[in-house]
Design a protein around this motif. Structure first.
Motif, PDB file in Angstrom:
ATOM      1  N   ALA A   1       3.555  -8.574 -10.026  1.00  0.00           N
ATOM      2  CA  ALA A   1       3.519  -9.094  -8.818  1.00  0.00           C
ATOM      3  C   ALA A   1       5.076 -10.181  -7.936  1.00  0.00           C
ATOM      4  N   ARG A   2       6.197 -10.538  -8.848  1.00  0.00           N
ATOM      5  CA  ARG A   2       7.149 -10.935  -7.869  1.00  0.00           C
ATOM      6  C   ARG A   2       8.109  -9.933  -8.552  1.00  0.00           C
ATOM      7  N   ALA A   3       7.878  -9.155  -8.715  1.00  0.00           N
ATOM      8  CA  ALA A   3       8.214  -8.416  -9.303  1.00  0.00           C
ATOM      9  C   ALA A   3       8.162  -6.392  -8.374  1.00  0.00           C
ATOM     10  N   MET A   4       7.080  -7.087  -7.688  1.00  0.00           N
ATOM     11  CA  MET A   4       7.077  -6.147  -6.762  1.00  0.00           C
ATOM     12  C   MET A   4       7.107  -6.252  -4.793  1.00  0.00           C
ATOM     13  N   LEU A   5       7.159  -8.496  -4.406  1.00  0.00           N
ATOM     14  CA  LEU A   5       7.679  -8.974  -3.848  1.00  0.00           C
ATOM     15  C   LEU A   5       9.071  -8.331  -3.569  1.00  0.00           C
ATOM     16  N   TYR A   6       9.569  -9.069  -4.462  1.00  0.00           N
ATOM     17  CA  TYR A   6      11.362  -8.239  -3.858  1.00  0.00           C
ATOM     18  C   TYR A   6      11.499  -7.223  -4.024  1.00  0.00           C
ATOM     19  N   ASP A   7      10.679  -6.057  -4.919  1.00  0.00           N
ATOM     20  CA  ASP A   7      10.860  -4.916  -4.339  1.00  0.00           C
ATOM     21  C   ASP A   7       9.348  -4.098  -4.237  1.00  0.00           C
TER      22      ASP A   7
ATOM     23  N   PRO B   1       7.688   1.263  -8.006  1.00  0.00           N
ATOM     24  CA  PRO B   1       7.004   2.511  -8.424  1.00  0.00           C
ATOM     25  C   PRO B   1       8.227   3.577  -8.138  1.00  0.00           C
ATOM     26  N   TRP B   2       8.542   3.925  -6.964  1.00  0.00           N
ATOM     27  CA  TRP B   2       9.290   4.682  -6.198  1.00  0.00           C
ATOM     28  C   TRP B   2      10.901   5.062  -7.736  1.00  0.00           C
ATOM     29  N   HIS B   3      10.886   3.566  -7.279  1.00  0.00           N
ATOM     30  CA  HIS B   3      12.493   3.431  -8.021  1.00  0.00           C
ATOM     31  C   HIS B   3      12.716   3.915 -10.309  1.00  0.00           C
ATOM     32  N   ALA B   4      10.893   3.424 -10.726  1.00  0.00           N
ATOM     33  CA  ALA B   4      10.456   3.841 -11.666  1.00  0.00           C
ATOM     34  C   ALA B   4      10.239   4.957 -11.359  1.00  0.00           C
ATOM     35  N   ALA B   5       9.617   5.706 -10.928  1.00  0.00           N
ATOM     36  CA  ALA B   5       9.576   6.874 -11.048  1.00  0.00           C
ATOM     37  C   ALA B   5      10.838   7.564 -11.474  1.00  0.00           C
ATOM     38  N   ALA B   6      12.100   7.274 -10.484  1.00  0.00           N
ATOM     39  CA  ALA B   6      13.164   8.143 -10.535  1.00  0.00           C
ATOM     40  C   ALA B   6      13.762   8.402 -11.957  1.00  0.00           C
ATOM     41  N   THR B   7      14.365   6.297 -12.180  1.00  0.00           N
ATOM     42  CA  THR B   7      13.991   6.374 -13.812  1.00  0.00           C
ATOM     43  C   THR B   7      13.351   7.011 -14.564  1.00  0.00           C
ATOM     44  N   LEU B   8      11.984   6.830 -14.976  1.00  0.00           N
ATOM     45  CA  LEU B   8      11.395   7.664 -15.954  1.00  0.00           C
ATOM     46  C   LEU B   8      11.374   9.139 -15.845  1.00  0.00           C
ATOM     47  N   GLY B   9      11.986  10.038 -14.631  1.00  0.00           N
ATOM     48  CA  GLY B   9      11.143  11.318 -14.851  1.00  0.00           C
ATOM     49  C   GLY B   9       9.690  11.576 -14.180  1.00  0.00           C
ATOM     50  N   ALA B  10       9.684  10.877 -13.038  1.00  0.00           N
ATOM     51  CA  ALA B  10       8.532  11.122 -12.658  1.00  0.00           C
ATOM     52  C   ALA B  10       7.743  11.155 -11.059  1.00  0.00           C
TER      53      ALA B  10
ATOM     54  N   THR C   1      10.010  -6.646 -15.352  1.00  0.00           N
ATOM     55  CA  THR C   1       9.997  -6.139 -14.552  1.00  0.00           C
ATOM     56  C   THR C   1      11.252  -5.214 -14.633  1.00  0.00           C
ATOM     57  N   GLU C   2      11.393  -4.258 -15.841  1.00  0.00           N
ATOM     58  CA  GLU C   2      12.299  -3.207 -15.672  1.00  0.00           C
ATOM     59  C   GLU C   2      11.285  -1.997 -16.071  1.00  0.00           C
TER      60      GLU C   2
ATOM     61  N   ALA D   1       1.028  -1.420  -0.272  1.00  0.00           N
ATOM     62  CA  ALA D   1       0.022   0.275  -0.005  1.00  0.00           C
ATOM     63  C   ALA D   1       0.787   1.175  -0.036  1.00  0.00           C
ATOM     64  N   LEU D   2       2.499   1.131   0.473  1.00  0.00           N
ATOM     65  CA  LEU D   2       2.916   2.339   0.172  1.00  0.00           C
ATOM     66  C   LEU D   2       3.829   2.263  -0.550  1.00  0.00           C
ATOM     67  N   SER D   3       3.674   1.416  -2.113  1.00  0.00           N
ATOM     68  CA  SER D   3       4.373   1.105  -2.713  1.00  0.00           C
ATOM     69  C   SER D   3       4.468   2.488  -3.604  1.00  0.00           C
ATOM     70  N   GLY D   4       2.952   3.377  -3.912  1.00  0.00           N
ATOM     71  CA  GLY D   4       2.952   4.208  -5.109  1.00  0.00           C
ATOM     72  C   GLY D   4       2.370   3.906  -6.335  1.00  0.00           C
ATOM     73  N   ALA D   5       2.148   2.739  -6.323  1.00  0.00           N
ATOM     74  CA  ALA D   5       1.072   1.826  -7.989  1.00  0.00           C
ATOM     75  C   ALA D   5      -0.292   2.590  -7.787  1.00  0.00           C
ATOM     76  N   GLY D   6      -0.465   2.411  -8.742  1.00  0.00           N
ATOM     77  CA  GLY D   6      -2.056   3.663  -8.450  1.00  0.00           C
ATOM     78  C   GLY D   6      -2.981   2.104  -7.950  1.00  0.00           C
ATOM     79  N   LEU D   7      -2.926   0.781  -7.707  1.00  0.00           N
ATOM     80  CA  LEU D   7      -3.613   0.364  -7.022  1.00  0.00           C
ATOM     81  C   LEU D   7      -3.333  -1.103  -7.251  1.00  0.00           C
ATOM     82  N   LEU D   8      -3.741  -1.440  -5.993  1.00  0.00           N
ATOM     83  CA  LEU D   8      -3.514  -2.380  -4.965  1.00  0.00           C
ATOM     84  C   LEU D   8      -4.540  -3.840  -4.975  1.00  0.00           C
ATOM     85  N   VAL D   9      -4.437  -4.778  -6.038  1.00  0.00           N
ATOM     86  CA  VAL D   9      -5.550  -5.783  -5.749  1.00  0.00           C
ATOM     87  C   VAL D   9      -5.002  -6.961  -4.897  1.00  0.00           C
ATOM     88  N   LEU D  10      -6.175  -7.047  -3.799  1.00  0.00           N
ATOM     89  CA  LEU D  10      -5.716  -8.116  -3.196  1.00  0.00           C
ATOM     90  C   LEU D  10      -5.717  -9.595  -3.869  1.00  0.00           C
ATOM     91  N   GLU D  11      -5.327 -10.404  -3.042  1.00  0.00           N
ATOM     92  CA  GLU D  11      -5.037 -11.743  -3.271  1.00  0.00           C
ATOM     93  C   GLU D  11      -6.249 -12.910  -4.148  1.00  0.00           C
TER      94      GLU D  11
END
Length: 371
Positions: free
Chosen positions: A324-330, A334-343, A304-305, A46-56
């Motif tokens: 899915a797995r990418a979010m479990l690992y990191d 979304p923070w890191h993607a925003a930094a990479t993409l200038g968002a 993943t990237e 929930a703190l990831s910065g993603a646009g939507l969180l879908v419960l399992e």
């Protein structure tokens, strides 16, 4: 300007960006009810910065669970326990929260993956008799499920509707109906699992009938201003199975019924599947569905990237990407993607000081002093 970080609407639900946290089974519930693990796990996401969180995948009945430890929304106790978790999430994050409603069908009564994932026999501790379109087991040597009769079909429809009503009471922002990965609704769609000779088997229209009835029941039971959408497996990866051409027709039928989006995955209905894994291996299926419907389409599968996700959206292959797995690992992907993409992206104020100096405008609203 990053296209991945542009807003997206699913019906009347507005997402801040096009990153979706995909539903991921945790096999950690007790009698269907979430506990502290879910609070910790979902709290991170929930703190990831993603646009939507879908419960399992959340079972609509006890015998609709994949494992005895699956999350459920079929009892007052389930509803109360999930309400506790959701209240905590909402207090700390503005992320919209949706739930995936599911019935495992013949893939139920199974052990958790870290226990091998094998079927638990109906007469063994923790096991139960599964149901399916036809009395045909998922894998050779497994107990054959009971074929659903008219009363059984009506009960499953009702279970989905009641779970949707519970989701509405909990204030969930959307529902994803699980018709993928070899679970019950996918079993009805696929000729590999559906060998019925009545109105629910045989032709494509007949095989789509029950999943569409379930969608209609969920849509009718959930507030009209909140979206309901469907996750599909676009191919079984088995000759003679469900394919992308059938998926397109299913998606078009769903659009006509008020479906808000299509979430495109693949596989799961047969152990004979042969999947050519690779980065974005399912994206082409999402692109084919997107070309055929006037709905947001969500792509998933080894994305993943940040640059990869950006290209999928910017090139019009899909309207959003699910991780899915990418979010479990990191969990801060979304923070890191925003930094990479200038968002820019949401982060809780307690974490603002983690903003890198070279990305001083990364976090929305970040402003603080320190003594």
């Amino acid at each position: 300007m990053s296209q991945l970080f542009q807003p997206l609407s699913l019906g009347e639900l507005r997402l801040a960006n096009r990153i979706v946290v995909a539903p991921m089974c945790q096999y950690s519930a007790v009698d269907g009810s979430p506990g502290d693990w879910h609070l910790i796990h979902l709290g991170q996401l929930a703190l990831s910065g993603a646009g939507l969180l879908v419960l399992e995948a959340t079972a609509v009945s006890a015998d609709g669970r994949i494992s005895p430890q699956d999350l459920g929304l079929y009892s007052d106790a389930n509803e109360a326990a999930l309400g506790r978790v959701l209240q905590a999430l909402r207090a700390q994050s503005p992320i919209p929260l949706a739930i995936q409603l599911s019935h495992a069908g013949r893939k139920g009564s199974s052990r958790a993956p870290w226990e091998g994932g094998a079927q638990i026999a109906p007469d063994a501790p923790g096991g139960w008799k599964t149901v399916a379109p036809s009395a045909w087991p998922h894998a050779e040597g497994e107990d054959a499920p009971a074929a659903l009769d008219r009363e059984g079909l009506a009960q499953v429809r009702q279970d989905f509707a009641v779970a949707a009503q519970r989701a509405a009471r909990l204030g969930l922002d959307g529902i994803e109906v699980h018709a993928a990965h070899g679970y019950l609704l996918h079993q009805f769609l696929s000729p590999l699992a559906n060998r019925r000779e009545d109105a629910y088997g045989g032709s494509l229209q007949n095989r789509m009938r029950f999943p569409l009835e379930v969608f209609d029941a969920v849509r009718a039971a959930f507030p009209a201003n909140r979206p309901v959408w469907v996750r599909v497996s676009a191919t079984d990866w088995v000759a003679g199975g469900w394919d992308v051409e059938s998926t397109v027709q299913f998606a078009q039928a769903l659009q006509a019924r008020g479906c808000a989006a299509i979430h495109v995955s693949t596989g799961g209905v047969s152990p004979a599947q042969s999947i050519p894994l690779g980065p974005g291996y399912q994206v082409s299926f999402a692109q084919q569905v997107k070309a055929a419907v006037d709905l947001p389409v969500i792509a998933v599968g080894l994305i993943t990237e940040p640059e990869q996700a950006e290209a999928i959206v910017a090139n019009g292959q899909a309207d959003a990407v699910a991780l899915a797995r990418a979010m479990l690992y990191d969990p801060r992907w979304p923070w890191h993607a925003a930094a990479t993409l200038g968002a820019r992206v949401f982060a809780p104020k307690q974490y603002w000081r983690s903003q890198p100096r070279e990305h001083k405008h990364l976090f929305e609203g970040a402003s603080f002093g320190q003594r």
